[in-house]
Design an enzyme around this catalytic site. Structure first.
Site, PDB file in Angstrom:
ATOM      1  N   CYS A  69       0.805  -1.229   0.000  1.00 59.47           N
ATOM      2  CA  CYS A  69       0.000   0.000   0.000  1.00 59.47           C
ATOM      3  C   CYS A  69       0.837   1.279   0.000  1.00 59.47           C
ATOM      4  CB  CYS A  69      -0.942  -0.001   1.183  1.00 59.47           C
ATOM      5  SG  CYS A  69      -1.984  -1.483   1.271  1.00 59.47           S
ATOM      6  N   HIS A 118      -2.757   6.755   2.372  1.00 58.87           N
ATOM      7  CA  HIS A 118      -3.300   5.532   1.804  1.00 58.87           C
ATOM      8  C   HIS A 118      -4.740   5.374   2.284  1.00 58.87           C
ATOM      9  CE1 HIS A 118      -4.251   1.465   0.982  1.00 58.87           C
ATOM     10  NE2 HIS A 118      -4.035   1.030   2.209  1.00 58.87           N
ATOM     11  N   ASN A 131     -10.400  -0.014  -0.585  1.00 54.66           N
ATOM     12  CA  ASN A 131      -8.943  -0.025  -0.390  1.00 54.66           C
ATOM     13  C   ASN A 131      -8.321  -0.675  -1.619  1.00 54.66           C
ATOM     14  OD1 ASN A 131      -6.297  -0.751   0.266  1.00 54.66           O
ATOM     15  ND2 ASN A 131      -6.774  -1.271   2.378  1.00 54.66           N
TER      16      ASN A 131
END
Length: 338
Positions: free
Chosen positions: A120, A257, A287
Site C-alpha cells: 500500500c 493511503h 482499499n
C-alpha cells in the site's frame, strides 16, 4: 534538515492519470454474500462501494488504461520514457513483470522496466525512487504506475476483509526540468517484525517460526495494523514537517493511503491535521492498495481541488510493514482534453 533531504530535487510531475474497472460492488451486494449490511460497513470503514475487475482483466490491463487516461488528460507521451516503475503486489505473472508488459504495449523503445512491491506504500516509494533517479541525472523521464487487483486475493467469505478491497490503477510521469523544487522531502521506514499482521502466503507458510494461514489470499489482523498505522503515520508526518521546515498547518492537502476512513480520521486526530483537508479514495473505490493515493490525487485534480503551488503530503503505509511519506508542491493544472 538532514543531509539526505538537503539535496535539491530537479524532478517534476508532468502528468497523472487513473483507472478503475466498470463493475461496482456495493455494500448491499456484499450483504448478499456475507453477514453484513451497509450501515455496519460504513460505520466501521467509510466505504460505500468498490470496483471489481472483469474476469479477463488483469493488473496490466488496469495499468494500460491508467496510462491512456493520463496521456489523454495532459497530451503527453510515454514513448520516450527511459524507465518504467510499477508498484504492485498483484502482477499478472511472477515474471515477466508488469513493467515489461507496459514497455511492449506502448512500444517504448529504450526503457528499463521493473516492478517493485511496497504494497500500500508502493506509489509513494515509486515516486521517491523516480525523483531520486531523475535528480541524480541517471534518468530523464520515468513512468510511474501503481496498480493492484485486490479482488483476486480477497476471500469473499471473510467479512472482515472482503468489505475493504477494490481494484484500480494510477499513473504519473516524473521528468527532469523543475523550475522550482516539487519534491520537498521524504520520510521512509519499515517494521519487518509486524509483517505477520498483514500478508499473503507464497512459497512459505510460516513467518519467523510462526504458522500462517496458507490460503494464498490476503490475511490481515486489522486491529494490529490499525494500532501501528495510527502511531507510525503521525510520527512520520511530524518528522517530515521538521525535516522540510514546512509546518503541518501550512500543508494544503493530506493524501494518506485509503485503507479505512476511521483509520484516516484517527491519524488526523493524533497528528492534529484537519480531516476536512484530507483527500481519500476509499469511499467510492475501497482499499485499492498501491493505487489508492494516485486515485485520490487524480479525482482531486479533475475536480479542481488540487491547484498549482499547493503543498501536498502523501503518506503510504501497509504490508511489510512499510511506510513512506512525501511532501510535494503540486505542479499540475488539470488539462483534460475534450
Amino acid at each position: 534538515m538532514n543531509e539526505r533531504q538537503s539535496t535539491r530535487s530537479l524532478a517534476t510531475i508532468t502528468a497523472i492519470g487513473a483507472y478503475v474497472p466498470e463493475k461496482v460492488l456495493t455494500n448491499d451486494d456484499l450483504a448478499g454474500m456475507v453477514e453484513t449490511n451497509d450501515e455496519w460497513i460504513v460505520q466501521r470503514t467509510g466505504i460505500r462501494e468498490r470496483r471489481i475487475s472483469a474476469p479477463d482483466q488483469y493488473t496490466s490491463d488496469l495499468c494500460f488504461a491508467a496510462i491512456e487516461n493520463m496521456m489523454a488528460r495532459y497530451a503527453v507521451t510515454v514513448h520516450d520514457a527511459d524507465l518504467i516503475l510499477v508498484a504492485t503486489h498483484t502482477p499478472d505473472f511472477p515474471f515477466p513483470s508488469v513493467a515489461c508488459q507496459i514497455q511492449a504495449r506502448f512500444d517504448i523503445a529504450s526503457a528499463g522496466a521493473v516492478d517493485l512491491n511496497a504494497t500500500c506504500a508502493g506509489f509513494s516509494y515509486a515516486l521517491h525512487m523516480a525523483n531520486g533517479l531523475v535528480t541524480a541525472g541517471l534518468h530523464r523521464k520515468v513512468l510511474v504506475v501503481a496498480a493492484d487487483q485486490m479482488s483476486r486475493i480477497t476471500d469473499y467469505t471473510d467479512r472482515s476483509t472482503c468489505i475493504l478491497f477494490g481494484d484500480g490503477a494510477g499513473a504519473a510521469l516524473v521528468e527532469n526540468g523543475a523550475a522550482s523544487p516539487v519534491f520537498l522531502g521524504a520520510h521512509l521506514g519499515s517494521n519487518g517484525a509486524g509483517g505477520i499482521h498483514v500478508y499473503r502466503t507464497g512459497f512459505r507458510s510460516e513467518w519467523q517460526g510462526k504458522p500462517l494461514q496458507d490460503t494464498k489470499m490476503a490475511v490481515q489482523n486489522g486491529r494490529e495494523v490499525y494500532k501501528w498505522a495510527v502511531q507510525t503515520v503521525p510520527q512520520g508526518m511530524r518528522a517530515l514537517a521538521a525535516e522540510t521546515g514546512v509546518p503541518l498547518e501550512s500543508v494544503d492537502w493530506f493524501v494518506p493511503h485509503s485503507a479505512n476512513l476511521r483509520m484516516v480520521e484517527s491519524i488526523c486526530e493524533k497528528s492534529g491535521y484537519p480531516v476536512d483537508k484530507t483527500l481519500v479514495s476509499m469511499v467510492r473505490y475501497g482499499n485499492t492498495s498501491a493505487a489508492s493515493i494516485p486515485l485520490a490525487l487524480s479525482d482531486a485534480a479533475s475536480e479542481g481541488k488540487l491547484k498549482p503551488g499547493q503543498t501536498v503530503l502523501l503518506y503510504g503505509f501497509g504490508g511489510g510493514l512499510t511506510h513512506a511519506g512525501l511532501l510535494v508542491r503540486w505542479p499540475l493544472r488539470e488539462e483534460t482534453l475534450q
